[in-house]
Each structure stands twice: as structure tokens, then as C-alpha cells.
Write an enzyme that holds these catalytic residues in place. Sequence first.
Site, short mmCIF file in Angstrom:
data_model
loop_
_atom_site.label_atom_id
_atom_site.label_comp_id
_atom_site.label_asym_id
_atom_site.label_seq_id
_atom_site.Cartn_x
_atom_site.Cartn_y
_atom_site.Cartn_z
N GLY A 28 -20.10 -6.17 18.00
CA GLY A 28 -20.96 -7.34 17.95
C GLY A 28 -20.59 -8.29 16.82
O GLY A 28 -20.58 -9.52 16.99
N ASP A 29 -20.26 -7.73 15.67
CA ASP A 29 -19.85 -8.56 14.53
C ASP A 29 -18.53 -9.26 14.82
O ASP A 29 -18.36 -10.45 14.54
CB ASP A 29 -19.71 -7.69 13.28
CG ASP A 29 -21.04 -7.15 12.80
OD1 ASP A 29 -21.81 -7.92 12.21
OD2 ASP A 29 -21.30 -5.96 13.01
#
Length: 428
Positions: free
Chosen positions: A185-186
Amino acid sequence: MTAHDDASAHNDTSAADTPTPALAGLKVLELGQLIAGPFATKLLGEFGADVIKIEPPHTGDPLRRWRIVEDGTSLWWHVQTRNKRSLSLDLRSEEGQAIVRRLAEEADIVVENFRPGTLEKWGLGWEALSAANPGLIMVRISGYGQTGPYRDRPGFGVIGEAMGGLRYLTGHPGERSVRVGVSLGDSLSALYGVIGALLALQERHRSGQGQYIDVALYESVFAMMESLIPEYDGADVIREPSGSALTGITPSNAYPCRDGEHVLIAGNGDSIYQRLMQAIERPDLAEDPALAHNDGRARQAERIDEVIGAWTAKHTREHVLDVLETAHVPSGYPYTARDIVSDPHYQAREMIQTIITAEGRQLKVPGVMPKLSRTPGRIDGGGPRLGQHTQGVLDELGIDAETQRSLFERGVLYDIDRPAPPHREGGE
């Protein structure tokens, strides 16, 4: 080559055969820590941008102590922070904030991943920084974005992966969902942040004006979810986890081999499927008109997987891969780090490189991508020591030696290699 100590070394293109990096001359200020924001600036730095990373005194970015740590520094650090300059200052102090404002006045891009409102509290938000630098581009990465009812919630990548829909699909039917083994996600948010920054740079060529890019972790994941929403809205279907298979696309799965290993086979193209069936000596399935196209195969996915699995179970993984390569059927197996480092294709494409860290150690790290034909990216050693470039950056700003000395002594500035200020009796 060791990490550069100043901007001139950072953009050194004196060698006649060295092309000027694609982003040379671009000034980037990183306000943030851990993964999403720093990953975005890593990408910019690999293509020549001068990235100044702001770190808190003494402790630095928490990533310095994440996962495997040797000699006080995370091995991950030498990937995430390569090609950057470390300026260590106290962002909570007025003097530190003043230095950041001066840097932002000269910057092309500021990247931050604090919770919304944090920089505004320090007088470093978009309105303040853009007022002094109208051409500034600001990438703002947060859990839920700068607006909306959830904006003030703390958000990490794993929560974004869950809210974005990925976590629900990751695992086997009927079992507890599992996370992807990296901070996906990052990293996806960082990629969208870089795309946004480059789009804004292109638009700035026309208007002369900057803008900010609002990236939410959950939205970056949600954008990857393919047909999830139209299938729900148009067919009232909620996509469910499918283990190692790919729901509705057949055959694409992991299959057991005789030696206890597994192979991954993606035979879902119509012509590929026919070659696969011929290779495993099932011409009847290759010629079955009901299986000629994916929608028909998807209705008989269990049957097809059983046939393929029965064939792979009779052979070693090496034999299976040899047969499928000859038949031009996409196949492979899950690589470990050892597999990656020893693979000749990785080596031929320079995706494994050896650097010299700031501590003088040789270390293998991932190479740079995407690969530009004329102005490729590069790696200038590993991550910097905490505050390694503090004095050099302040010299560039024209801050005199006496002011710097005072700021170091009062703890506003920090350099891990600088002698600690003498203890003064009767006060802090």
C-alpha cells in the site's frame, strides 16, 4: 562510490560518456519518514533529483531500525534512502521550521506523509509554502487523504490494503485473510505520488504554477482492484478469495510437483491453453470447443486444474518447467532472495547491484527501474549517516558558521559525526 556529500557531487556529470540524469537540477525536499514518502523521493533521486531528507535529531527516521539491523543501521535503509542527503533538524522548533521554509522556497517538489494538519500546525502546510513559492509542487501522502470524514485517522499501508479491497481477497476461501509480505500500500502510493509530481511538473511548464497532489493509501490500493466494483454493481457479485488461483481466469494456478515443489502456470490465453494441453498430452481438452475461450474454461476450472495438477505431480519441477518452456507456456516458481540474486536474467539486466555503504561495507541492492535508454537512473552508494549533510545544506543556504554552531549546541541541528556540545552548568 560512496554516498555524495554535497549537491555538486550529487549531480556530477563531468565524465564525457555520462549523460545528464533525467531529473538533474530538480530540487526535492522530503518531509516524512518510513515508507510511502521516502519511497517516492527515492525514485526521484535515482534519476538525478537532489533530494534533501529532513530527519529528527538523534533518532532519525525510524526506518533506520526496521527489520535486519547491522552496526546500528537497517539494511533496508541502504535501498530506501540511497541518493539522498540527510539534514537532521528539529521540526518542532521555530528555528528548524524557518530552515525548512527557506529550503521550500528553492524547492521544486516537497514530499510529505504526515497525518493531515500536522504540517499546518508547524506553519509548513501547502498554503504557507506555496505562498512563498508559487511554482512549488507538493506531494501529500496520507492514510485517507486530505479531505473526507476519515482524514484525521492515522493510516498505515496495511490498513489501506484492507480498506482498498486487497486484503479481503488475499488468502484461501474460508480462511483468515493474510497480508502481502511487503508494504504494498505504501509503495503503490509512492508511485502515484511520483506520477502526480511529474504530471504537475509538465503542467507547470505551461502555467508556471505549482499545485499539490493528494494521495491516499487506500485509494492507491483500490485503484488496482480491476473489475471489483463493476462486477458488484452490474452482476451483484462480491469477489471472494481464491487462494493460488485467479478467479474467472483459467488456467492460472499453482500446481504440485513430484519433488515437493510447486510450479506456477498461466495458460489462460486461448492459444496458450491449447499448447499447454498438447504439452501435457491432453489433446482432447485442447480441441474441445467448449474450452476454446476463457469463459468456457472458467466454468470448468476445477476440472482443468485437476488435469494439470495430475500431470505436474508425476514430474519434478525442473522437468515441468523444461516441457512448458519448450511449449512456450508461461510458467515459473516463487523466487526466494537466493533465487533472485543467483538468476542470470536479473544479473544481465543489472537488477542486482553492489554498492559501498557510508560505513564502507559492500552490499547487494536492487537495481534501478524503469530503464531509460538514454538517461538511465543510477545509485550513488547507500543511505547517508544521520545528519551527514546538515552543514553542507546550511552552507548552501548561506547560514553563517556562528549561527550553525549555536543551532547545533541547542539541539536544533544534528550530525551523528559531530562532537557533542560541551555540557553547560546551570541550564539545559
